[in-house]
Design a protein around this motif. Structure first.
Motif, PDB file in Angstrom:
ATOM      1  N   GLY A 125     -58.169 -30.215 -56.959  1.00 39.85           N
ATOM      2  CA  GLY A 125     -59.177 -30.299 -57.767  1.00 39.85           C
ATOM      3  C   GLY A 125     -60.472 -29.664 -57.435  1.00 39.85           C
ATOM      4  N   ALA A 126     -60.846 -29.618 -56.035  1.00 42.56           N
ATOM      5  CA  ALA A 126     -61.950 -28.972 -55.111  1.00 42.56           C
ATOM      6  C   ALA A 126     -61.749 -27.556 -55.464  1.00 42.56           C
ATOM      7  CB  ALA A 126     -61.956 -29.522 -53.978  1.00 42.56           C
ATOM      8  N   MET A 141     -63.433 -22.375 -58.126  1.00 38.72           N
ATOM      9  CA  MET A 141     -63.098 -21.176 -58.866  1.00 38.72           C
ATOM     10  C   MET A 141     -63.887 -20.905 -60.100  1.00 38.72           C
ATOM     11  SD  MET A 141     -60.220 -19.298 -57.717  1.00 38.72           S
ATOM     12  CE  MET A 141     -59.673 -18.655 -59.500  1.00 38.72           C
ATOM     13  N   GLU A 142     -63.933 -22.046 -60.649  1.00 42.56           N
ATOM     14  CA  GLU A 142     -65.180 -22.089 -61.752  1.00 42.56           C
ATOM     15  C   GLU A 142     -66.337 -21.944 -61.421  1.00 42.56           C
ATOM     16  OE1 GLU A 142     -63.046 -25.479 -64.662  1.00 42.56           O
ATOM     17  OE2 GLU A 142     -64.293 -26.203 -62.973  1.00 42.56           O
ATOM     18  N   LYS A 143     -66.804 -22.236 -60.339  1.00 42.92           N
ATOM     19  CA  LYS A 143     -68.229 -21.947 -59.731  1.00 42.92           C
ATOM     20  C   LYS A 143     -68.339 -20.464 -59.443  1.00 42.92           C
ATOM     21  CE  LYS A 143     -71.533 -23.092 -56.022  1.00 42.92           C
ATOM     22  NZ  LYS A 143     -71.678 -23.643 -55.074  1.00 42.92           N
ATOM     23  N   LYS A 202     -68.129 -13.932 -64.833  1.00 47.04           N
ATOM     24  CA  LYS A 202     -66.805 -13.854 -65.332  1.00 47.04           C
ATOM     25  C   LYS A 202     -66.469 -15.225 -65.895  1.00 47.04           C
ATOM     26  CE  LYS A 202     -65.935 -10.027 -63.480  1.00 47.04           C
ATOM     27  NZ  LYS A 202     -65.598  -8.654 -64.378  1.00 47.04           N
ATOM     28  N   SER A 203     -65.602 -15.395 -66.969  1.00 47.81           N
ATOM     29  CA  SER A 203     -65.110 -16.284 -67.497  1.00 47.81           C
ATOM     30  C   SER A 203     -63.763 -16.878 -67.091  1.00 47.81           C
ATOM     31  CB  SER A 203     -64.693 -16.113 -69.187  1.00 47.81           C
ATOM     32  OG  SER A 203     -64.316 -17.240 -69.614  1.00 47.81           O
TER      33      SER A 203
END
Length: 85
Positions: A60-61, A66-68, A75-76
């Motif tokens: 989860g971390a 990755m999202e950050k 990027k999306s």
């Protein structure tokens, strides 16, 4: 449930009997938020999770990282819905 008077009484009885019989006190926790509490009670073996707990929390971390990072790079990148996260 984890702070009920009944559980506290049972824990105190366990601690007393372990000291009287020279038995190592140990328990399994998920995370470190209560480690200090049990160290003060005399527990010397404290597990802070199990394999699945560590895999899920670390995964989860990583997904959050990755999202950050993707957002910082413009990027999306979005996680897919799963049963795990």
């Amino acid at each position: 449930m984890y702070t009920s008077p009944e559980l506290a009484a049972a824990t105190n009885k366990l601690v007393e009997n372990a000291r009287r019989n020279n038995v190592i006190l140990g328990l399994f926790l998920f995370g470190t938020s209560r480690v200090g509490e049990f160290l003060e009670k005399g527990f010397t073996f404290i597990s802070i999770g199990n394999d699945l707990h560590h895999i899920l929390t670390q995964a989860g971390a990583y997904v959050g990282d990755m999202e950050k990072i993707a957002a910082e790079k413009g990027k999306s990148w979005k996680r897919r819905e799963t049963a795990l996260f």
